[in-house]
Motif scaffolding. Structure first.
Motif: not given
Length: 223
Positions: A37-38, A95, A165
Motif C-alpha cells: 500500500t505504501n 496515508l 489509499l
C-alpha cells in the motif's frame, strides 16, 4: 507515430524501468516499500508529478534557455509536488501521515529530473506526457512488486491498510496470508529492502537475456 508511442510505453513499464533498469529513485524504493500500500501510494504520487512536469516542460521547452534549465525543471517539479502533497493531505490524510516526508522528497528524486532532461526537453507535448506517465507507472510497478514481496514475507499480509489509499470500499484488498509470528521481520527492515530490490533487478535481467535469446533464435530460424 503509433510505434513510437508503444515504444515509450514499453520503455517506461519495463525495458528502461527507473528502478529495475536505471536504478534511480533508490531512496523512496528502500524507505517506502515496507508494504504494498505504501509503495503503491508513493509510486502513484510520483507518476502524477512526472506526467504533469513532463507536459509542462515540453510545452515551454522553447522558452527555457539552456543556462537556467535545471533550476526551472526543479521549480516545475516542486510546484507539482506541492500540489500532490496538498491533495493527499486533504483527501488521504491517514496515508499522508504514513508517507510523511517522502512526498516532498520527490523533488530530489533523480528519476523525474532525468526524464525531463533526457526526453521532455526535446520532444513534443503528447509523447513527453506519455513518457512521464509511463515512467512513473513503471516506477509504481517496481515499488509495488518490491513492497508486496517484503510485506508478504515480513508481515504475512498483502495490501494492509489499502482502505487508506482507495477508501473503505477497497478494504477487500487487505489480505492476511499468515500469522505475524511466522513472518520474517528482517524483510520489512532496511536489509530486506536491499535484498528484495537486488533480487528483482537480477530477475528482470534474466528475463531480458532470455527474451533476447528467443528473438535471436526466431530471427535465425526465419533466415
Amino acid at each position: 507515430m503509433a510505434t513510437s508511442y508503444s515504444r515509450i510505453i514499453r520503455d517506461g513499464l519495463w525495458e528502461n524501468n527507473g528502478v529495475l533498469s536505471m536504478l534511480l529513485g533508490m531512496c523512496p524504493t528502500m524507505a517506502m516499500t515496507t508494504s504494498a500500500t505504501n509503495a503503491l501510494g508513493m509510486g502513484l504520487a510520483t507518476a502524477v508529478v512526472m506526467a504533469a512536469s513532463s507536459l509542462m516542460v515540453a510545452a515551454f521547452r522553447n522558452y527555457i534557455t539552456r543556462e537556467v534549465r535545471i533550476p526551472v525543471y526543479i521549480l516545475i517539479i516542486a510546484a507539482n509536488v506541492t500540489f500532490v502533497d496538498l491533495v493527499m493531505n486533504a483527501w488521504m490524510h491517514e496515508l499522508y501521515k504514513v508517507l510523511g516526508l517522502f512526498i516532498p522528497l520527490i523533488v530530489s528524486n533523480c528519476l523525474p529530473l532525468a526524464r525531463l532532461e533526457a526526453f521532455a526537453a526535446k520532444e513534443p507535448v503528447l509523447p513527453s506526457f506519455l513518457d512521464g506517465l509511463f515512467m512513473g507507472l513503471g516506477f509504481t510497478l517496481a515499488l509495488t512488486m518490491i513492497g508486496s514481496v517484503r510485506e508478504i514475507i515480513g508481515a504475512g499480509t498483502l495490501f494492509a491498510d489499502a482502505s487508506l489509499l482507495f477508501g473503505p470500499a477497497f478494504k477487500f484488498m487487505e489480505i492476511k496470508l499468515m500469522e505475524p509470528d511466522m513472518a520474517i521481520l528482517m524483510m520489512i527492515l532496511p536489509p530486506g529492502g536491499f535484498l528484495v530490490t537486488g533480487l528483482m533487478v537480477v530477475f528482470k535481467r534474466i528475463l531480458d537475456i532470455r527474451a533476447g535469446k528467443g528473438i535471436q533464435m526466431a530471427g535465425a530460424h526465419s533466415v
